[in-house]
Enzyme design. Structure first.
Site, PDB file in Angstrom:
ATOM      1  N   HIS A 100       0.835  -1.214   0.000  1.00 37.36           N
ATOM      2  CA  HIS A 100       0.000   0.000   0.000  1.00 37.36           C
ATOM      3  C   HIS A 100       0.861   1.252   0.000  1.00 37.36           C
ATOM      4  O   HIS A 100       1.913   1.307   0.643  1.00 37.36           O
ATOM      5  CB  HIS A 100      -1.011  -0.008   1.149  1.00 37.36           C
ATOM      6  CG  HIS A 100      -0.438  -0.013   2.529  1.00 37.36           C
ATOM      7  ND1 HIS A 100      -0.044   1.136   3.189  1.00 37.36           N
ATOM      8  CD2 HIS A 100      -0.234  -1.030   3.407  1.00 37.36           C
ATOM      9  CE1 HIS A 100       0.384   0.830   4.404  1.00 37.36           C
ATOM     10  NE2 HIS A 100       0.288  -0.476   4.565  1.00 37.36           N
ATOM     11  N   ASP A 119       0.095   4.418   1.057  1.00 38.69           N
ATOM     12  CA  ASP A 119      -0.037   5.402   2.131  1.00 38.69           C
ATOM     13  C   ASP A 119       0.765   4.993   3.353  1.00 38.69           C
ATOM     14  O   ASP A 119       1.167   3.831   3.514  1.00 38.69           O
ATOM     15  CB  ASP A 119      -1.504   5.594   2.513  1.00 38.69           C
ATOM     16  CG  ASP A 119      -2.168   4.300   2.956  1.00 38.69           C
ATOM     17  OD1 ASP A 119      -1.932   3.251   2.315  1.00 38.69           O
ATOM     18  OD2 ASP A 119      -2.928   4.304   3.946  1.00 38.69           O
ATOM     19  N   ASP A 135       6.314   0.985   7.003  1.00 35.73           N
ATOM     20  CA  ASP A 135       4.986   0.411   6.855  1.00 35.73           C
ATOM     21  C   ASP A 135       4.193   1.320   5.918  1.00 35.73           C
ATOM     22  O   ASP A 135       3.726   2.372   6.348  1.00 35.73           O
ATOM     23  CB  ASP A 135       4.311   0.305   8.224  1.00 35.73           C
ATOM     24  CG  ASP A 135       2.867  -0.140   8.162  1.00 35.73           C
ATOM     25  OD1 ASP A 135       2.447  -0.649   7.104  1.00 35.73           O
ATOM     26  OD2 ASP A 135       2.161   0.032   9.172  1.00 35.73           O
ATOM     27  N   GLU A 147      -4.790   2.234   2.808  1.00 37.20           N
ATOM     28  CA  GLU A 147      -4.875   1.024   3.629  1.00 37.20           C
ATOM     29  C   GLU A 147      -5.035   1.358   5.097  1.00 37.20           C
ATOM     30  O   GLU A 147      -5.782   0.713   5.824  1.00 37.20           O
ATOM     31  CB  GLU A 147      -3.618   0.163   3.412  1.00 37.20           C
ATOM     32  CG  GLU A 147      -3.677  -1.212   4.039  1.00 37.20           C
ATOM     33  CD  GLU A 147      -3.100  -1.270   5.454  1.00 37.20           C
ATOM     34  OE1 GLU A 147      -3.198  -2.335   6.094  1.00 37.20           O
ATOM     35  OE2 GLU A 147      -2.554  -0.249   5.921  1.00 37.20           O
ATOM     36  N   GLU A 148      -4.319   2.383   5.545  1.00 33.84           N
ATOM     37  CA  GLU A 148      -4.248   2.659   6.977  1.00 33.84           C
ATOM     38  C   GLU A 148      -5.538   3.225   7.553  1.00 33.84           C
ATOM     39  O   GLU A 148      -5.858   3.007   8.722  1.00 33.84           O
ATOM     40  CB  GLU A 148      -3.095   3.637   7.262  1.00 33.84           C
ATOM     41  CG  GLU A 148      -1.712   3.144   6.865  1.00 33.84           C
ATOM     42  CD  GLU A 148      -1.206   2.012   7.741  1.00 33.84           C
ATOM     43  OE1 GLU A 148      -1.955   1.530   8.603  1.00 33.84           O
ATOM     44  OE2 GLU A 148      -0.052   1.604   7.554  1.00 33.84           O
ATOM     45  N   ASP A 154       3.538  -6.657   3.418  1.00 34.17           N
ATOM     46  CA  ASP A 154       3.152  -5.700   4.472  1.00 34.17           C
ATOM     47  C   ASP A 154       3.232  -6.319   5.863  1.00 34.17           C
ATOM     48  O   ASP A 154       2.484  -5.950   6.756  1.00 34.17           O
ATOM     49  CB  ASP A 154       1.730  -5.196   4.191  1.00 34.17           C
ATOM     50  CG  ASP A 154       1.338  -4.014   5.072  1.00 34.17           C
ATOM     51  OD1 ASP A 154       2.246  -3.331   5.602  1.00 34.17           O
ATOM     52  OD2 ASP A 154       0.131  -3.770   5.231  1.00 34.17           O
ATOM     53  N   HIS A 182       3.573   2.883  13.338  1.00 31.67           N
ATOM     54  CA  HIS A 182       2.502   3.818  13.699  1.00 31.67           C
ATOM     55  C   HIS A 182       2.896   4.739  14.851  1.00 31.67           C
ATOM     56  O   HIS A 182       2.043   5.371  15.462  1.00 31.67           O
ATOM     57  CB  HIS A 182       1.198   3.081  14.056  1.00 31.67           C
ATOM     58  CG  HIS A 182       0.590   2.331  12.924  1.00 31.67           C
ATOM     59  ND1 HIS A 182      -0.699   1.850  12.949  1.00 31.67           N
ATOM     60  CD2 HIS A 182       1.095   1.988  11.701  1.00 31.67           C
ATOM     61  CE1 HIS A 182      -0.965   1.227  11.814  1.00 31.67           C
ATOM     62  NE2 HIS A 182       0.121   1.298  11.045  1.00 31.67           N
TER      63      HIS A 182
END
Length: 479
Positions: free
Chosen positions: A75, A77, A114, A144-145, A168, A454
């Site tokens: 992904h 983003d 990520d 995705e996030e 991922d 994150h």
């Protein structure tokens, strides 16, 4: 040393390039344009769908032109998080990376490994001329996030591959074959405002320095949650002094354990002495409770001038009780698998200001019925609010007998001398959505070691990335 100078150059140069581009979830316009230009620069068939997903197709290498296609998926983003002291502007700046021994890190922000390193690996395969591989469909999804809206918008005829390698994952000794589903849960409503007289002194309360992290893969670590900590703090104060709350702001994304919170409270001036005595003690006890998981936790209390409206007392009690009683953290573990969370909830965001409030959670589970139980408990914690479920996504059912997994395990064993762990994870992967659209497609997920995803502590291991790249290229040769 530049990141692009690391070995193998192919993957690191692409990682450096995409990390120079702002690419927050739902704001991927720049990275989409970059990926289109990248594919076209290689004279490869490049497609962008109406949602913004990019597909770049590369023929198989000599002698493999007629092999079944393999989908490489990641992904575009990334999660945008920074420390409270950082002035970094995610809208205009590229990530400021640096090397610390065997790790690539970012200066006071998330790194974007990520899933930037997975995207970079796919780009490296697409641009390489010395890797044996079947026809490749490089699938780069968006958002995705925040909501997996890119994966959800895929249609049945976009992909021809019978195998999908999702890049991922975040532990290099594992091959992932399943994941939890999830849903955002938002509670909204109104409350009455009260004006207090000059008998009150106002204070700004800030909670900072928590570890934060991924609300799925890190949920079992019992990390401090800024929203729960604040609620406990105010409830402790209310046992000693007359305290009122003016506003609360915390959290930015539902898939992030909230690290910071800011609030304004009011203390009756006649309680000032008692407040001074108990406040320091309450803060000390909270910090002691979290010292193992969140050693940098800081709760600051600073007087502010002015007169503010406060939350009415009835609602405040309901709010604090709701935050305390709402599920937060692990709800249940998977029977027979002591290390796999089955169901969890993370209280992720709160905004209480000017008579309106919203609280957002992210609920995850590999069992739909139990996910619904947790959502109901959230509803019951705030009976006077409106509860809405947003963007539910399915889990990914494990298939431990797949031929793809057998080949991947064999390759991993030959490369590393040990067998990989084969696991399901308590996090959302796009494989769940894609497998619903393409039920006959075999898929696995793997990746290099990424810690602190994150959060501004996110870091990517250099040696592990080299291991990941070797596994990927040899697996493509064998498929």
């Amino acid at each position: 040393m530049r990141i692009s100078a690391l070995k193998p150059n192919g993957i690191w140069k692409h990682f450096e390039a995409i990390n120079a581009i702002p690419r927050a979830s739902t704001k991927e316009e720049q990275i989409i344009k970059y990926m289109i230009a990248f594919g076209e620069s290689l004279n490869l068939e490049t497609i962008v769908d109406a949602t913004g997903n990019v597909i770049i197709k590369k023929p198989g290498t000599y002698g493999r032109e007629n092999d079944s296609a393999v989908v490489l998926q990641g992904h575009l983003d990334m999660v945008h998080q920074k420390t409270v002291t950082s002035n970094f502007d995610f809208e205009t700046q590229g990530i400021e990376m640096f090397i610390d021994n065997d790790w690539v890190k970012a200066k006071e922000t998330t790194l974007g490994a990520d899933n930037g390193i997975g995207v970079a690996a796919i780009m490296a395969v697409l641009s390489a001329n010395n890797i044996s591989h079947p026809p490749i469909e490089g699938l780069f999804t968006i958002d995705e996030e925040m909501g997996m809206t890119g994966a959800m918008a895929l249609t049945k005829n976009q992909l021809k591959g019978k195998i999908l390698l999702n890049l991922d994952s975040e532990e290099d000794d594992e091959i992932t074959i399943g994941c939890a589903g999830g849903v955002d849960v938002e509670i909204t409503g109104n409350y009455n405002l009260e004006i207090v007289n000059n008998d009150f002194q106002y204070y700004e309360i800030s909670v900072s320095g928590l570890s934060g992290g991924h609300s799925g893969v890190d949920i079992h670590l019992n990390l401090g949650n800024a929203i729960r900590i604040f609620a406990n703090y105010v409830l402790e104060l209310k046992n000693k002094v007359d305290v009122k709350v003016c506003e609360i702001l915390a959290g930015t994304l539902t898939n992030v354990i909230p690290r910071d919170l800011n609030s304004t409270i009011a203390i009756r001036k006649t309680d000032f002495t008692d407040f001074e005595k108990c406040n320091e003690n309450i803060i000390s006890n909270i910090k002691t409770k979290h010292q193992t998981t969140d050693k940098n936790l800081n709760i600051k209390c600073s007087p502010v001038k002015g007169i503010f409206s406060v939350v009415d007392e009835i609602f405040l009690k309901q709010l604090l009780k709701g935050i305390q009683t709402m599920p937060n953290g692990v709800f249940s573990m998977t029977e027979g698998l002591d290390d796999l969370v089955q169901t969890s909830n993370s209280i992720a965001k709160i905004k209480l200001q000017n008579g309106t409030f919203s609280i957002a959670c992210h609920t995850r589970s590999s069992v739909d019925a139990e996910r619904d139980v947790v959502v109901q408990k959230i509803r019951e914690s705030f009976p006077n609010g409106k509860t809405e479920e947003i963007g539910p996504y399915p889990g990914w059912e494990p298939n431990p007998k797949s031929k793809l997994l057998s080949v991947a395990k064999k390759c991993y064993q030959e490369i590393n001398g040990v067998a990989p762990a084969v696991k399901s994870i308590h996090a959302g992967l796009e494989c769940g959505i894609i497998s619903e659209m393409y039920p006959n497609m075999e898929m696995i997920s793997f990746g290099p070691n990424i810690l602190g995803a994150h959060s501004p502590e996110e870091r990517l291991q250099i040696s592990s990335t080299q291991k990941f790249w070797k596994f990927l290229t040899i697996l493509l040769k064998e498929l």
